[in-house]
Design a protein around this motif. Structure first.
Motif, mmCIF file in Angstrom:
data_model
loop_
_atom_site.group_PDB
_atom_site.id
_atom_site.type_symbol
_atom_site.label_atom_id
_atom_site.label_comp_id
_atom_site.label_asym_id
_atom_site.label_seq_id
_atom_site.Cartn_x
_atom_site.Cartn_y
_atom_site.Cartn_z
ATOM 1 N N GLY A 152 0.456 -1.038 -0.119
ATOM 2 C CA GLY A 152 -0.049 0.020 -0.323
ATOM 3 C C GLY A 152 1.070 0.849 0.282
ATOM 4 N N GLY A 156 -0.520 7.553 0.996
ATOM 5 C CA GLY A 156 -0.231 9.098 1.874
ATOM 6 C C GLY A 156 0.741 7.860 3.125
ATOM 7 N N ALA A 177 1.182 0.934 -8.440
ATOM 8 C CA ALA A 177 0.551 0.509 -9.760
ATOM 9 C C ALA A 177 2.186 1.317 -10.501
ATOM 10 C CB ALA A 177 -0.425 1.302 -9.942
ATOM 11 N N LEU A 218 -0.840 -2.032 4.848
ATOM 12 C CA LEU A 218 -1.947 -0.971 4.953
ATOM 13 C C LEU A 218 -3.413 -1.094 4.142
ATOM 14 C CD1 LEU A 218 1.012 2.007 3.807
ATOM 15 C CD2 LEU A 218 -0.117 1.283 6.563
ATOM 16 N N HIS A 221 -7.941 -6.005 5.443
ATOM 17 C CA HIS A 221 -9.145 -5.890 6.671
ATOM 18 C C HIS A 221 -9.000 -7.083 7.105
ATOM 19 C CE1 HIS A 221 -8.803 -1.795 5.161
ATOM 20 N NE2 HIS A 221 -9.398 -1.421 5.855
ATOM 21 N N SER A 262 -2.840 1.758 16.035
ATOM 22 C CA SER A 262 -3.815 2.640 16.289
ATOM 23 C C SER A 262 -2.636 4.064 16.430
ATOM 24 C CB SER A 262 -4.280 2.489 17.245
ATOM 25 O OG SER A 262 -5.265 1.208 16.919
ATOM 26 N N SER A 263 -2.378 4.630 15.840
ATOM 27 C CA SER A 263 -1.800 5.898 15.836
ATOM 28 C C SER A 263 -2.106 7.025 16.303
ATOM 29 C CB SER A 263 -1.234 6.697 14.824
ATOM 30 O OG SER A 263 -1.689 7.892 14.268
HETATM 31 N N1 LIG Z 1 -4.812 2.688 12.335
HETATM 32 C C1 LIG Z 1 -4.243 4.065 12.192
HETATM 33 O O1 LIG Z 1 -4.157 4.517 12.820
HETATM 34 C C2 LIG Z 1 -4.378 3.841 11.176
HETATM 35 C C3 LIG Z 1 -3.765 6.111 10.278
HETATM 36 C C4 LIG Z 1 -3.806 5.924 9.373
HETATM 37 C C5 LIG Z 1 -4.276 5.058 8.495
HETATM 38 N N2 LIG Z 1 -4.474 3.551 8.489
HETATM 39 C C6 LIG Z 1 -5.595 2.911 7.333
HETATM 40 O O2 LIG Z 1 -3.977 2.333 6.973
HETATM 41 C C7 LIG Z 1 -4.537 2.503 5.185
HETATM 42 C C8 LIG Z 1 -3.722 3.411 4.435
HETATM 43 O O3 LIG Z 1 -4.062 4.705 4.779
HETATM 44 P P1 LIG Z 1 -3.369 6.012 3.545
HETATM 45 O O4 LIG Z 1 -3.917 7.468 4.100
HETATM 46 O O5 LIG Z 1 -1.847 5.345 3.099
HETATM 47 O O6 LIG Z 1 -4.795 5.655 2.341
HETATM 48 P P2 LIG Z 1 -4.847 6.641 1.092
HETATM 49 O O7 LIG Z 1 -3.907 7.597 1.260
HETATM 50 O O8 LIG Z 1 -6.235 6.388 0.435
HETATM 51 O O9 LIG Z 1 -3.853 5.209 0.015
HETATM 52 C C9 LIG Z 1 -4.389 4.168 0.204
HETATM 53 C C10 LIG Z 1 -2.896 3.534 -1.103
HETATM 54 O O10 LIG Z 1 -3.603 1.556 -1.633
HETATM 55 C C11 LIG Z 1 -2.915 1.462 -2.930
HETATM 56 N N3 LIG Z 1 -3.511 0.226 -3.116
HETATM 57 C C12 LIG Z 1 -5.330 -0.184 -3.021
HETATM 58 N N4 LIG Z 1 -5.178 -1.655 -4.010
HETATM 59 C C13 LIG Z 1 -4.052 -1.982 -3.082
HETATM 60 C C14 LIG Z 1 -3.598 -3.209 -3.088
HETATM 61 N N5 LIG Z 1 -4.675 -4.589 -3.173
HETATM 62 N N6 LIG Z 1 -2.300 -3.809 -2.881
HETATM 63 C C15 LIG Z 1 -1.187 -2.099 -2.727
HETATM 64 N N7 LIG Z 1 -1.731 -0.933 -2.890
HETATM 65 C C16 LIG Z 1 -3.288 -1.132 -3.096
HETATM 66 C C17 LIG Z 1 -3.550 2.959 -3.541
HETATM 67 O O11 LIG Z 1 -3.257 2.401 -5.065
HETATM 68 P P3 LIG Z 1 -4.318 2.865 -6.384
HETATM 69 O O12 LIG Z 1 -5.150 3.827 -5.850
HETATM 70 O O13 LIG Z 1 -3.352 2.238 -7.140
HETATM 71 O O14 LIG Z 1 -5.436 1.243 -5.663
HETATM 72 C C18 LIG Z 1 -3.710 4.307 -2.850
HETATM 73 O O15 LIG Z 1 -2.664 4.654 -2.954
HETATM 74 C C19 LIG Z 1 -6.228 2.423 5.063
HETATM 75 O O16 LIG Z 1 -6.786 1.511 5.649
HETATM 76 C C20 LIG Z 1 -6.266 3.487 6.864
HETATM 77 O O17 LIG Z 1 -7.851 3.929 7.068
HETATM 78 C C21 LIG Z 1 -4.807 3.565 9.715
#
Ligand SMILES: NC(=O)c1ccc[n+]([C@@H]2O[C@H](COP(=O)([O-])OP(=O)(O)OC[C@H]3O[C@@H](n4cnc5c(N)ncnc54)[C@H](OP(=O)(O)O)[C@@H]3O)[C@@H](O)[C@H]2O)c1
Length: 315
Positions: A152, A156, A177, A218, A221, A262-263
């Motif tokens: 992932g 961000g 990608a 990332l 689920h 959980s950040s």
């Molecule tokens: N637990 C916590 O404290 C916490 C904190 C921050 C974020 N998160 C979670 O972490 C995840 C990532 O957050 P983010 O802010 O980085 O999300 P984001 O900015 O929406 O980025 C997600 C990226 O994942 C890529 N992606 C989609 N499907 C994929 C796959 N099968 N394999 C590899 N890459 C894939 C997408 O690329 P494409 O567009 O090319 O599909 C996109 O660039 C989210 O689910 C968010 O809710 C959790």
């Protein structure tokens, strides 16, 4: 004040007018100049926290933002009027969020000053994504030369995680990608893996048959196939999930350390991140700047994925 709100879980976000909140004792009123979107924003709108916290509606969406302290409540002594600050401003119990012209934050909340030369839009893009990346790479406990897969990596969190892992001296495998692979190599990724071609785990195993040291996942689920990534790890390896997809107990039996992250950034961590970004040592890609009126459409777009960096609302 103008704000983007929802009237209930699952409702369509809309641009609306609300009275600006007034700071109580120990609180700051921040005039926001920028806010940034995160997947968590629409997850909260869908009710991700509904069993944990009472929500007040209309609920202003959004967590991350940056702006100027415009009023201070009684007893505030850590911040002053006119300070430029950034941080996480979501408070669902009071209906407060960052997609708004004004937001309240307790002075001991998740905020820090921003250096003068850091634009509001870049600062707003940092708190959730880069703090999570920082804490995830810390949890990976990488040694020089160790190999980490960031699954992932193009989003961000992933783009910051690549940079923090490189800083630890690790060899970084990043999923991407084809259109963004070059950018991720530019950020320091040593190898990019096209997740749209063949399964990522197969690609890693083909290139590193002896296994790797850490995985930051990332994407997966709960209920998804995180085992495919656990299987890549050497004994003693670490698997960090940002979506609570790991079962640390089951992994421990296989000598793998699982972490469900959980950040929650401290003020000191936020201050350090802002300094790194201002010094150009942490690069944040702002791939879209939009107005508050465009935020409802941007939330809908964010749900469908395909982030190439951060979407920032300029206020
Ligand atoms: N637990 C916590 O404290 C916490 C904190 C921050 C974020 N998160 C979670 O972490 C995840 C990532 O957050 P983010 O802010 O980085 O999300 P984001 O900015 O929406 O980025 C997600 C990226 O994942 C890529 N992606 C989609 N499907 C994929 C796959 N099968 N394999 C590899 N890459 C894939 C997408 O690329 P494409 O567009 O090319 O599909 C996109 O660039 C989210 O689910 C968010 O809710 C959790």
């Amino acid at each position: 004040m103008k704000a983007v709100t929802i009237d209930g879980f699952g409702a369509e976000p809309r641009l609306t007018d609300l009275p600006a909140p007034q700071p109580g004792p120990g609180e700051l009123l921040v005039r926001l100049h920028a806010a940034a979107l995160n997947p968590f924003d629409w997850k909260v709108a869908d009710g991700a926290l509904r069993d944990a916290v009472e929500h007040r509606f209309p609920l202003v969406l959004g967590s991350d933002g940056a702006g100027v302290v415009e009023r201070i409540g009684e007893g505030v002594n850590r911040f002053r009027l006119g300070d430029t600050v950034y941080g996480q401003f979501m408070n669902v119990a009071r209906g407060h969020g960052s997609y708004a012209e004004y937001v309240l934050v307790p002075e001991d909340g998740r905020l820090a000053r921003i250096p003068e030369d850091l634009p509001f839009g870049v600062a707003a893009a940092l708190p959730t994504a880069s703090a999570t990346a920082y804490q995830a790479i810390e949890a990976a406990r990488l040694d020089t030369g160790q190999i980490i897969l960031v699954n992932g990596a193009s989003g961000g969190v992933g783009q910051s995680a690549i940079q923090f892992a490189v800083h630890e001296g690790a060899r970084v495998l990043a999923t991407a990608a084809p259109d963004i692979a070059g950018h991720l190599r530019d950020l320091g990724a040593h190898e990019t893996l096209d997740f749209t071609a063949t399964p990522v785990a197969e690609q890693v195993l083909a290139a590193h048959p002896d296994g790797i040291d850490a995985v930051l996942d990332l994407i997966t689920h709960p209920g998804g196939d995180i085992d495919a990534f656990a299987a890549l790890l050497k004994p003693g390896g670490r698997l960090i999930s940002t979506n609570h997809a790991t079962d640390p107990e089951a992994l421990a039996a296989r000598e793998i350390h699982g972490v469900n992250l959980s950040s929650s950034p401290s003020q000191a961590e936020l201050a350090a991140l802002a300094d790194l970004a201002a010094a150009g040592k942490l690069r944040v890609t702002v791939d879209r700047e939009i107005s508050l009126a465009d935020a409802p459409a941007a939330v809908a777009r964010a749900r469908s994925g395909h982030a190439r960096g951060k979407t920032v609302i300029l206020l």
